[in-house]
Design a protein around this motif. Structure first.
Motif, PDB file in Angstrom:
ATOM      1  N   MET A  60     -30.387 -20.164  13.130  1.00 26.36           N
ATOM      2  CA  MET A  60     -31.869 -20.585  12.836  1.00 26.36           C
ATOM      3  C   MET A  60     -32.085 -21.333  13.112  1.00 26.36           C
ATOM      4  SD  MET A  60     -33.347 -19.910  10.279  1.00 26.36           S
ATOM      5  CE  MET A  60     -32.211 -19.501   8.334  1.00 26.36           C
ATOM      6  N   MET A  61     -31.578 -22.442  14.249  1.00 25.13           N
ATOM      7  CA  MET A  61     -32.918 -23.428  15.076  1.00 25.13           C
ATOM      8  C   MET A  61     -32.903 -22.322  15.586  1.00 25.13           C
ATOM      9  SD  MET A  61     -33.423 -26.368  15.661  1.00 25.13           S
ATOM     10  CE  MET A  61     -34.144 -27.105  16.895  1.00 25.13           C
ATOM     11  N   SER A  62     -32.477 -21.743  16.705  1.00 25.12           N
ATOM     12  CA  SER A  62     -32.935 -21.128  18.048  1.00 25.12           C
ATOM     13  C   SER A  62     -34.000 -19.254  17.955  1.00 25.12           C
ATOM     14  CB  SER A  62     -31.381 -20.189  18.087  1.00 25.12           C
ATOM     15  OG  SER A  62     -30.827 -19.273  17.455  1.00 25.12           O
ATOM     16  N   GLU A  63     -33.968 -19.407  16.434  1.00 27.53           N
ATOM     17  CA  GLU A  63     -34.549 -18.226  15.966  1.00 27.53           C
ATOM     18  C   GLU A  63     -35.979 -18.259  16.907  1.00 27.53           C
ATOM     19  OE1 GLU A  63     -34.639 -15.998  12.278  1.00 27.53           O
ATOM     20  OE2 GLU A  63     -32.854 -16.250  12.658  1.00 27.53           O
ATOM     21  N   ALA A 122     -23.881  -5.098  21.816  1.00 27.95           N
ATOM     22  CA  ALA A 122     -24.931  -3.883  23.187  1.00 27.95           C
ATOM     23  C   ALA A 122     -26.250  -4.796  23.162  1.00 27.95           C
ATOM     24  CB  ALA A 122     -24.423  -2.655  22.460  1.00 27.95           C
ATOM     25  N   ARG A 123     -26.602  -5.233  22.510  1.00 32.72           N
ATOM     26  CA  ARG A 123     -27.737  -5.823  21.999  1.00 32.72           C
ATOM     27  C   ARG A 123     -28.451  -6.701  22.845  1.00 32.72           C
ATOM     28  NH1 ARG A 123     -29.062  -9.787  17.049  1.00 32.72           N
ATOM     29  NH2 ARG A 123     -27.008 -10.404  18.429  1.00 32.72           N
ATOM     30  N   ASP A 124     -27.024  -7.934  23.013  1.00 32.41           N
ATOM     31  CA  ASP A 124     -27.248  -8.846  23.804  1.00 32.41           C
ATOM     32  C   ASP A 124     -26.481  -8.120  25.621  1.00 32.41           C
ATOM     33  OD1 ASP A 124     -27.314 -10.125  21.846  1.00 32.41           O
ATOM     34  OD2 ASP A 124     -25.277 -11.695  21.641  1.00 32.41           O
ATOM     35  N   ILE A 125     -26.161  -7.472  25.250  1.00 35.32           N
ATOM     36  CA  ILE A 125     -26.048  -7.242  26.958  1.00 35.32           C
ATOM     37  C   ILE A 125     -27.251  -6.082  27.392  1.00 35.32           C
ATOM     38  CG2 ILE A 125     -25.267  -4.483  28.377  1.00 35.32           C
ATOM     39  CD1 ILE A 125     -22.463  -4.803  27.258  1.00 35.32           C
ATOM     40  N   MET A 126     -27.920  -6.011  26.516  1.00 33.39           N
ATOM     41  CA  MET A 126     -29.049  -5.482  27.321  1.00 33.39           C
ATOM     42  C   MET A 126     -30.512  -6.594  27.564  1.00 33.39           C
ATOM     43  SD  MET A 126     -31.859  -2.450  24.804  1.00 33.39           S
ATOM     44  CE  MET A 126     -31.130  -3.641  23.194  1.00 33.39           C
ATOM     45  N   ASP A 127     -30.193  -7.807  26.056  1.00 33.04           N
ATOM     46  CA  ASP A 127     -30.460  -9.046  27.045  1.00 33.04           C
ATOM     47  C   ASP A 127     -30.312  -9.296  28.235  1.00 33.04           C
ATOM     48  OD1 ASP A 127     -31.853  -8.559  24.777  1.00 33.04           O
ATOM     49  OD2 ASP A 127     -30.477  -9.841  23.513  1.00 33.04           O
ATOM     50  N   CYS A 164     -31.606 -17.092  22.755  1.00 35.58           N
ATOM     51  CA  CYS A 164     -30.867 -17.917  23.948  1.00 35.58           C
ATOM     52  C   CYS A 164     -31.383 -16.820  25.574  1.00 35.58           C
ATOM     53  CB  CYS A 164     -29.861 -18.369  24.401  1.00 35.58           C
ATOM     54  SG  CYS A 164     -29.712 -20.059  23.068  1.00 35.58           S
ATOM     55  N   LEU A 165     -30.942 -15.941  25.253  1.00 39.00           N
ATOM     56  CA  LEU A 165     -31.009 -15.279  26.798  1.00 39.00           C
ATOM     57  C   LEU A 165     -32.793 -14.895  26.519  1.00 39.00           C
ATOM     58  CD1 LEU A 165     -28.255 -12.710  26.044  1.00 39.00           C
ATOM     59  CD2 LEU A 165     -28.304 -14.555  28.040  1.00 39.00           C
ATOM     60  N   ARG A 166     -33.253 -14.856  25.528  1.00 34.60           N
ATOM     61  CA  ARG A 166     -34.774 -14.332  26.037  1.00 34.60           C
ATOM     62  C   ARG A 166     -35.562 -15.609  26.324  1.00 34.60           C
ATOM     63  NH1 ARG A 166     -37.033 -12.428  20.548  1.00 34.60           N
ATOM     64  NH2 ARG A 166     -35.507 -10.634  19.647  1.00 34.60           N
ATOM     65  N   VAL A 167     -34.662 -16.978  26.618  1.00 29.55           N
ATOM     66  CA  VAL A 167     -35.163 -17.832  27.040  1.00 29.55           C
ATOM     67  C   VAL A 167     -34.719 -18.518  28.878  1.00 29.55           C
ATOM     68  CG1 VAL A 167     -34.873 -20.747  27.205  1.00 29.55           C
ATOM     69  CG2 VAL A 167     -35.660 -19.435  24.965  1.00 29.55           C
ATOM     70  N   GLU A 168     -33.441 -17.777  29.646  1.00 26.00           N
ATOM     71  CA  GLU A 168     -32.519 -18.368  30.213  1.00 26.00           C
ATOM     72  C   GLU A 168     -31.216 -17.511  30.466  1.00 26.00           C
ATOM     73  OE1 GLU A 168     -30.184 -19.719  33.478  1.00 26.00           O
ATOM     74  OE2 GLU A 168     -29.785 -20.049  31.493  1.00 26.00           O
ATOM     75  N   ALA A 205     -34.493 -22.208  20.753  1.00 31.05           N
ATOM     76  CA  ALA A 205     -33.612 -21.781  22.154  1.00 31.05           C
ATOM     77  C   ALA A 205     -33.547 -22.485  22.902  1.00 31.05           C
ATOM     78  CB  ALA A 205     -33.521 -20.229  22.033  1.00 31.05           C
ATOM     79  N   ALA A 206     -34.313 -22.774  23.292  1.00 23.65           N
ATOM     80  CA  ALA A 206     -34.565 -23.595  24.492  1.00 23.65           C
ATOM     81  C   ALA A 206     -33.707 -24.920  24.370  1.00 23.65           C
ATOM     82  CB  ALA A 206     -36.132 -24.030  24.907  1.00 23.65           C
ATOM     83  N   GLY A 207     -34.508 -25.423  23.274  1.00 25.14           N
ATOM     84  CA  GLY A 207     -33.342 -26.711  23.296  1.00 25.14           C
ATOM     85  C   GLY A 207     -31.997 -26.378  23.142  1.00 25.14           C
ATOM     86  N   VAL A 208     -31.291 -25.388  22.882  1.00 25.22           N
ATOM     87  CA  VAL A 208     -29.709 -24.778  22.601  1.00 25.22           C
ATOM     88  C   VAL A 208     -29.606 -24.472  24.373  1.00 25.22           C
ATOM     89  CG1 VAL A 208     -28.252 -23.328  22.402  1.00 25.22           C
ATOM     90  CG2 VAL A 208     -29.884 -24.152  20.435  1.00 25.22           C
ATOM     91  N   VAL A 209     -30.274 -24.177  25.120  1.00 29.02           N
ATOM     92  CA  VAL A 209     -29.490 -23.804  26.480  1.00 29.02           C
ATOM     93  C   VAL A 209     -30.237 -24.767  27.383  1.00 29.02           C
ATOM     94  CG1 VAL A 209     -31.040 -22.810  28.610  1.00 29.02           C
ATOM     95  CG2 VAL A 209     -30.723 -21.682  26.686  1.00 29.02           C
TER      96      VAL A 209
END
Length: 340
Positions: A134-137, A209-214, A176-180, A142-146
């Motif tokens: 929920m935090m990463s949404e 598969a979605r995360d592979i795309m990211d 998170c993959l959208r950030v880094e 997400a930047a904080g998690v990274v």
């Protein structure tokens, strides 16, 4: 003569597992004091009450004002499993609110919460991952998690966690993959995602598969996908019975095949016939992603040669009910029929 029997049972509207709620604006300060009480049962009852009380968003801001976030942060390391479990549940409820997500960063809750990823209690781990997802949404979450260097740990947990928790981890990594992406690549995320493409649960296959795309958006990710042979299983998923799986597989193929190496590996895996079938799929997202993948594959001479036999089928999508599909089909026809 009749006798009066005094019952030792509590009235039916009294719950012994919850702390009595003080009236009005005294409720949260009292609960906060009880969260810090030396008596275990007092802390447990306060948490039970707080779980219900904070479901009203109006109460979350007040709870943060009186210091509940700091108290919960301390309780994450409590020796009692019930306290840890209910603390993560309360934190998840708080994380659903914008001010609650701000508090995660302001009070440094992300790292202490992540320590419960190793908790022996399944519910504590699940709630911790729910709160983290929920935090990463939101981007700064997400930047904080990274920034907390948690991506490698999350990738590692995908190998042996419970399936319902794996889904939460895949969602957290998605944001998170959208950030880094570099931390995930170094941690071997592409290899793990590729393994999960063969999972027996459709939702996990789709999210992998979605995360592979990211992860394949940057060039390093595309090259790593080719290196770990992610394309053959992705091509196999184009025939999956689940719509979401087919859509995400086609999207991942479209992303990876932007490179020349990716194009030829997909052609060798026999991607074109399956993608052509998906052009007429009932789901618009599947049609869209398959058209995007066919467009990138048609940029290779061998792919263009094969797709010239299917131009009429693709051209029909130029009258699709979805504007995005119409646009994708128009581009696909133009690329396939291009002549030097």
């Amino acid at each position: 003569m009749a006798k009066t029997v005094i019952s030792q049972k509590l009235p039916p509207d009294i719950d012994p597992t919850k702390a009595p709620l003080a009236y009005g604006d005294r409720a949260l300060p009292r609960l906060n004091r009880e969260l810090n009480d030396k008596e275990l049962i007092t802390r447990q009852r306060a948490l039970m009450t707080l779980c219900d009380y904070l479901h009203d968003p109006e109460h979350i801001a007040e709870a943060l004002r009186v210091g509940v976030a700091e108290s919960l942060k301390k309780l994450l390391s409590d020796k009692d499993p019930t306290v840890r479990h209910k603390t993560t549940e309360v934190l998840y409820v708080i994380a659903t609110h914008n001010k609650g997500r701000d508090a995660f960063l302001d009070y440094g809750i992300i790292v202490p919460l992540s320590k419960l990823f190793d908790d022996s209690v399944d519910l504590a781990r699940k709630n911790a991952h729910m709160a983290m997802e929920m935090m990463s949404e939101i981007p700064y979450g997400a930047a904080g998690v990274v920034e907390a260097q948690l991506v490698p740990k999350l990738v590692g947990k995908l190998r042996d966690e419970l399936n319902e928790i794996k889904e939460l981890i895949l969602d957290t990594l998605h944001f998170c993959l959208r950030v880094e992406t570099m931390h995930a690549l170094v941690a071997g995320a592409m290899e793990v995602f590729t393994e999960l493409l063969g999972h027996n649960q459709a939702m996990i296959r789709a999210k992998a598969a979605r995360d592979i795309m990211d992860l394949s958006v940057p060039l390093d990710g595309k090259n790593k996908a080719c290196e770990v042979k992610a394309l053959p299983p992705l091509v196999g998923l184009l025939k999956d019975g689940d719509t979401y799986v087919r859509s995400m597989a086609a999207g991942a193929i479209a992303t990876i095949t932007i490179t020349t190496q990716g194009k030829y590996l997909a052609l060798e895996a026999g991607a074109i016939p399956h993608l052509v079938e998906l052009v007429e799929d009932k789901n618009s997202e599947v049609r869209l992603n398959s058209l995007k993948a066919l467009t990138t594959l048609s940029e290779a001479p061998e792919g263009r040669k094969e797709l010239l036999n299917h131009v009429d089928l693709i051209r029909k999508r130029m009258e699709d009910e979805s504007e995005a599909v119409v646009k994708a089909a128009t581009i696909a026809v133009r690329v396939i029929t291009w002549k030097p």
